[in-house]
Design a protein around this motif. Sequence first.
Motif, PDB file in Angstrom:
ATOM      1  N   GLN A 273       0.854  -1.189   0.000  1.00  0.00           N
ATOM      2  CA  GLN A 273       0.000   0.000   0.000  1.00  0.00           C
ATOM      3  C   GLN A 273       0.888   1.236   0.000  1.00  0.00           C
ATOM      4  N   SER A 274       0.841   2.013  -1.086  1.00  0.00           N
ATOM      5  CA  SER A 274       1.676   3.211  -1.174  1.00  0.00           C
ATOM      6  C   SER A 274       1.180   4.301  -0.241  1.00  0.00           C
ATOM      7  N   ASP A 275      -0.106   4.243   0.099  1.00  0.00           N
ATOM      8  CA  ASP A 275      -0.694   5.256   0.985  1.00  0.00           C
ATOM      9  C   ASP A 275      -1.804   4.597   1.782  1.00  0.00           C
ATOM     10  N   ARG A 276      -1.546   4.345   3.064  1.00  0.00           N
ATOM     11  CA  ARG A 276      -2.534   3.638   3.874  1.00  0.00           C
ATOM     12  C   ARG A 276      -3.703   4.520   4.297  1.00  0.00           C
ATOM     13  N   GLN A 277      -3.604   5.805   4.032  1.00  0.00           N
ATOM     14  CA  GLN A 277      -4.673   6.709   4.432  1.00  0.00           C
ATOM     15  C   GLN A 277      -5.818   6.728   3.416  1.00  0.00           C
ATOM     16  N   SER A 278      -5.540   6.324   2.188  1.00  0.00           N
ATOM     17  CA  SER A 278      -6.568   6.357   1.150  1.00  0.00           C
ATOM     18  C   SER A 278      -6.913   4.935   0.715  1.00  0.00           C
ATOM     19  N   LYS A 279      -8.175   4.741   0.360  1.00  0.00           N
ATOM     20  CA  LYS A 279      -8.638   3.431  -0.085  1.00  0.00           C
ATOM     21  C   LYS A 279      -8.563   3.359  -1.600  1.00  0.00           C
ATOM     22  N   LYS A 280      -7.755   2.427  -2.104  1.00  0.00           N
ATOM     23  CA  LYS A 280      -7.565   2.275  -3.542  1.00  0.00           C
ATOM     24  C   LYS A 280      -8.110   0.928  -3.990  1.00  0.00           C
ATOM     25  N   PRO A 281      -8.382   0.783  -5.301  1.00  0.00           N
ATOM     26  CA  PRO A 281      -8.800  -0.534  -5.797  1.00  0.00           C
ATOM     27  C   PRO A 281      -7.738  -1.577  -5.483  1.00  0.00           C
ATOM     28  N   GLY A 282      -8.174  -2.756  -5.085  1.00  0.00           N
ATOM     29  CA  GLY A 282      -7.245  -3.807  -4.691  1.00  0.00           C
ATOM     30  C   GLY A 282      -7.068  -4.865  -5.765  1.00  0.00           C
ATOM     31  N   ILE A 283      -5.838  -5.358  -5.898  1.00  0.00           N
ATOM     32  CA  ILE A 283      -5.509  -6.429  -6.829  1.00  0.00           C
ATOM     33  C   ILE A 283      -4.927  -7.588  -6.027  1.00  0.00           C
ATOM     34  N   LEU A 284      -5.502  -8.753  -6.177  1.00  0.00           N
ATOM     35  CA  LEU A 284      -5.065  -9.956  -5.478  1.00  0.00           C
ATOM     36  C   LEU A 284      -4.390 -10.890  -6.475  1.00  0.00           C
ATOM     37  N   VAL A 285      -3.162 -11.312  -6.166  1.00  0.00           N
ATOM     38  CA  VAL A 285      -2.426 -12.256  -7.009  1.00  0.00           C
ATOM     39  C   VAL A 285      -2.086 -13.473  -6.160  1.00  0.00           C
ATOM     40  N   ILE A 286      -2.497 -14.641  -6.632  1.00  0.00           N
ATOM     41  CA  ILE A 286      -2.333 -15.880  -5.864  1.00  0.00           C
ATOM     42  C   ILE A 286      -1.563 -16.885  -6.708  1.00  0.00           C
ATOM     43  N   GLY A 287      -0.512 -17.491  -6.137  1.00  0.00           N
ATOM     44  CA  GLY A 287       0.320 -18.413  -6.894  1.00  0.00           C
ATOM     45  C   GLY A 287       0.497 -19.764  -6.235  1.00  0.00           C
ATOM     46  N   THR A 288       0.853 -20.750  -7.055  1.00  0.00           N
ATOM     47  CA  THR A 288       1.236 -22.106  -6.647  1.00  0.00           C
ATOM     48  C   THR A 288       0.199 -22.761  -5.745  1.00  0.00           C
ATOM     49  N   ILE A 289      -1.020 -22.869  -6.266  1.00  0.00           N
ATOM     50  CA  ILE A 289      -1.999 -23.777  -5.663  1.00  0.00           C
ATOM     51  C   ILE A 289      -1.665 -25.197  -6.116  1.00  0.00           C
ATOM     52  N   ASN A 290      -1.230 -25.300  -7.355  1.00  0.00           N
ATOM     53  CA  ASN A 290      -0.734 -26.560  -7.905  1.00  0.00           C
ATOM     54  C   ASN A 290       0.765 -26.625  -7.629  1.00  0.00           C
ATOM     55  N   GLY A 291       1.202 -27.671  -6.923  1.00  0.00           N
ATOM     56  CA  GLY A 291       2.593 -27.768  -6.502  1.00  0.00           C
ATOM     57  C   GLY A 291       3.589 -27.918  -7.639  1.00  0.00           C
ATOM     58  N   MET A 292       3.107 -28.200  -8.871  1.00  0.00           N
ATOM     59  CA  MET A 292       4.016 -28.340 -10.007  1.00  0.00           C
ATOM     60  C   MET A 292       4.427 -27.002 -10.610  1.00  0.00           C
ATOM     61  N   THR A 293       3.761 -25.922 -10.217  1.00  0.00           N
ATOM     62  CA  THR A 293       4.098 -24.620 -10.802  1.00  0.00           C
ATOM     63  C   THR A 293       5.240 -23.993 -10.002  1.00  0.00           C
ATOM     64  N   TRP A 294       6.433 -24.521 -10.216  1.00  0.00           N
ATOM     65  CA  TRP A 294       7.598 -24.118  -9.430  1.00  0.00           C
ATOM     66  C   TRP A 294       7.981 -22.665  -9.646  1.00  0.00           C
ATOM     67  N   GLY A 295       7.757 -22.133 -10.827  1.00  0.00           N
ATOM     68  CA  GLY A 295       8.213 -20.778 -11.127  1.00  0.00           C
ATOM     69  C   GLY A 295       7.301 -19.680 -10.617  1.00  0.00           C
ATOM     70  N   THR A 296       6.108 -20.033 -10.156  1.00  0.00           N
ATOM     71  CA  THR A 296       5.137 -19.004  -9.772  1.00  0.00           C
ATOM     72  C   THR A 296       5.600 -18.141  -8.600  1.00  0.00           C
ATOM     73  N   PRO A 297       6.160 -18.699  -7.519  1.00  0.00           N
ATOM     74  CA  PRO A 297       6.642 -17.825  -6.438  1.00  0.00           C
ATOM     75  C   PRO A 297       7.684 -16.821  -6.931  1.00  0.00           C
ATOM     76  N   ASN A 298       8.576 -17.262  -7.827  1.00  0.00           N
ATOM     77  CA  ASN A 298       9.570 -16.339  -8.396  1.00  0.00           C
ATOM     78  C   ASN A 298       8.886 -15.189  -9.112  1.00  0.00           C
ATOM     79  N   ALA A 299       7.841 -15.507  -9.901  1.00  0.00           N
ATOM     80  CA  ALA A 299       7.143 -14.476 -10.673  1.00  0.00           C
ATOM     81  C   ALA A 299       6.459 -13.476  -9.765  1.00  0.00           C
TER      82      ALA A 299
END
Length: 325
Positions: free
Chosen positions: A30-56
């Motif tokens: 959060q660049s500014d915790r005083q203001s409410k901005k649109p949120g983006i959620l990024v979720i990786g490696t639910i499938n354990g074979m996607t080894w590169g996702t944490p790096n990304a």
Amino acid sequence: MGRDDPEIARVVHLTPRTANNKSILSLELQSDRQSKKPGILVIGTINGMTWGTPNAVIELTDKLLYDSNYQTPFFNDYDWYMIPLVNPDGLNFTQSLRNRKSLNVEQWCRNLTASNTTRPSFWYKNVDKEMANDSCFGTNINRNFAYHWQDDVHKTPVRCSQYYPGDKPFSTAEAIALRTYVHQLGDRIHLAIHLHASFEFKKEYILYPWRYSLRQHSNYQTLQAIGEYAARNSRSTDGRLYEVHQGSSDARVAGTLSDYLAGVVGTELVYVVKPYHEMYPNYTDRSALELYVGKSITTILSLVRGWRKSTKLNTLSFYGRDVEF
């Protein structure tokens, strides 16, 4: 990052821990915790074979925090919620077996002698066990969410199946942890991206709900348009484009995170991004990892740009032409 810049980066430990007592972490930017901005959620490696996702996910986070080319418009205009690794048990399990000879996954599960010297041909699950002496173990986390759970099958897949959804919804610690967290975030999330992987060579996908049903999502025209914009802007060097369509167009899959976010949490824009990722890749060859990471970051940011374009955010009109700044 959380230690170095606590005012703009906060580490959250999701609960409960996994079967192997691992933490699932979220990094909130959060660049500014005083203001409410649109949120983006990024979720990786639910499938354990996607080894590169944490790096990304971590490299994207680093760019948002420290690279001026990414701070405007991406970091300064949004709050970001980054979960690099949902299934640490599955990732650790598959990586620990990478140098062994491959064996058909169901044979591997049932043949305890062979499993000591070989690895399963693929592994999409976590490693939890319902019974200590059960040779078949693990639950597919991305079939374990309580939204039309098992609507795509006539009977529960066997325990050895890589699509085993658990004996009930939210039977896995990982799905419970995500459920608790996304409900805490609630309407702060406007765009959610599950960074996954395609294991089909030269087949890459941007998918959107629904995955459990052929019924069209009420917002499908916007989802398709933003997805196509992202595909055009993430074109491969050979000219190949992502395939963009509703997830169920390929196959019906019930109990997924993306459908749960859209159908229960009520997130307006939800995508599953699947760049190509080799199974059991040889990471002494850094080029494979770097290609996946670069493609993932470009696609995520292209989805954000497509969303901005669709809402005319930070856009001015000059002589009838829209120009983004």
